[in-house]
Scaffold this motif. Structure first.
Motif, PDB file in Angstrom:
ATOM      1  N   GLU A 117      -0.249   4.237  -0.105  1.00  0.00           N
ATOM      2  CA  GLU A 117      -0.891   5.187   0.804  1.00  0.00           C
ATOM      3  C   GLU A 117      -0.424   4.966   2.240  1.00  0.00           C
ATOM      4  OE1 GLU A 117      -2.434   3.290  -1.391  1.00  0.00           O
ATOM      5  OE2 GLU A 117      -3.068   4.781  -2.883  1.00  0.00           O
ATOM      6  N   ARG A 141       1.857   7.407   4.673  1.00  0.00           N
ATOM      7  CA  ARG A 141       1.409   7.762   6.021  1.00  0.00           C
ATOM      8  C   ARG A 141       2.515   7.509   7.035  1.00  0.00           C
ATOM      9  NH1 ARG A 141      -0.044   6.007  10.675  1.00  0.00           N
ATOM     10  NH2 ARG A 141       0.489   3.852  10.120  1.00  0.00           N
ATOM     11  N   SER A 148       0.847  -1.195   0.000  1.00  0.00           N
ATOM     12  CA  SER A 148       0.000   0.000   0.000  1.00  0.00           C
ATOM     13  C   SER A 148       0.879   1.240   0.000  1.00  0.00           C
ATOM     14  CB  SER A 148      -0.919   0.008   1.225  1.00  0.00           C
ATOM     15  OG  SER A 148      -1.561   1.260   1.366  1.00  0.00           O
TER      16      SER A 148
END
Length: 342
Positions: A155, A159, A153
């Motif tokens: 994303e 993060r 991921s």
């Protein structure tokens, strides 16, 4: 499936899982592997269940292997043993799995009843040996083997980078300075630092990745970034610092998080290590640096990473520590050469 005990080998084993699924998509694949490997197996869609083997690297743990074996009785028709050690053959034997396939390894007569002959000339690469175990005896390998592809991921990776204060909206260079095997596989820290300085000067951000054992290596790299803003999360109290050029994440995040961070990288520079194989399985462009090991035996799979190796007469020696003391095979690979390869 009895999985290997090294990160890189576990990644390369995915090629075997992919071949098995291509041949018989309906056949489930369960994996017995060290506890640390379970999150990695979860990133491989071919694996149905990953079963923890609570034993440390090199540990016999006979009682633990017996308990796992008993729990598997009556559930599988075949076990494929990727390690060559005697202890790795105990679980399928305890499980009474009818067909137990593997190379002879450590004189595993009886424990392995579908013994394959390891022809190192025909199968020079680790990934070839893994795939050969999944094919009928004496079957030629496919012309091309599937390349491992881990799920990740981006994303989540971004993060994690933000939580640890790394600048956003800049290209990411991931550095993997460790190598569990030993220092004869580790490019000098000062070279990693010089490489990081050059990329930061060009507007990039840098993340150092590795296990807790490599935290010191990461700290030394950051210490060499005299003109950059760099932090070590262990000293930041977990605060979101923001605006940082470089961060030492070695030991600060687990393997699953490192996979997601690597998925964000525009470039990766790694020693011959498990994270090198992870980066290749994420199709990240980069450079793989080989010193005492053989790029013909365990190269990064796929085409995204370039190999840098001097090919000295003394290499590959496969030693953990350079027998000559100088480690010329690594010292003489300059940061400029790696930059050129990038």
């Amino acid at each position: 499936m009895i999985g290997p005990s090294w990160v890189g080998d576990m990644v390369m084993a995915q090629s075997l899982f992919m071949v098995l699924k291509q041949e018989r998509p309906e056949r489930p694949i369960d994996l017995v592997a060290p506890t640390w490997a379970l999150p990695l197996a979860a990133r491989m869609p071919e694996i149905r269940h990953a079963i923890a083997l609570p034993a440390g690297h090199g540990e016999l743990a006979l009682a633990a292997r017996y308990r796992v074996g008993i729990s598997l009785r009556g559930r599988h028709a075949q076990a494929i043993l990727l390690p060559n050690s005697l202890k790795s053959a105990l679980v399928p034997w305890f499980a009474r799995i009818p067909r137990r396939t593997g190379f002879l390894g450590e004189l595993r007569f009886g424990l392995v009843n579908d013994i394959r002959t390891l022809d190192k000339q025909r199968l020079p690469r680790t990934v070839q040996r893994f795939v050969a175990l999944g094919l009928p005896r004496d079957t030629p390998l496919p012309d091309s083997l599937p390349v491992p592809r881990l799920r990740a991921s981006v994303e989540e990776g971004e993060r994690i980078l933000g939580v640890h204060g790394l600048c956003a909206e800049k290209k990411l260079l991931a550095l993997c300075p460790g190598a569990e095997y030993g220092p004869a596989k580790r490019w000098p820290v000062r070279h990693f630092a010089a490489l990081a300085r050059a990329r930061i000067a060009s507007g990039w951000r840098v993340a150092v990745l590795g296990s807790a054992k490599e935290r010191t290596l990461g700290a030394e790299i950051l210490a060499g970034l005299t003109d950059a803003k760099a932090i070590d999360p262990s000293a930041s109290g977990g605060r979101d610092l923001g605006g940082t050029d470089a961060v030492n994440l070695a030991g600060a995040i687990d393997l699953v998080a490192a996979i997601d961070v690597l998925a964000c990288a525009e470039a990766v520079v790694s020693n011959d290590s498990g994270l090198m194989h992870v980066a290749a399985a994420l199709d990240r462009p980069g450079v793989a640096i080989f010193g005492s090991s053989d790029p013909g035996h365990t190269p990064p799979l796929g085409t995204s990473m370039r190999i840098v190796s001097l090919g000295l007469a003394c290499a590959p020696c496969f030693k953990r520590v350079c027998p000559e003391g100088a480690a010329r095979c690594l010292e003489e690979i300059t940061p400029e050469r790696v930059l050129e390869s990038l």
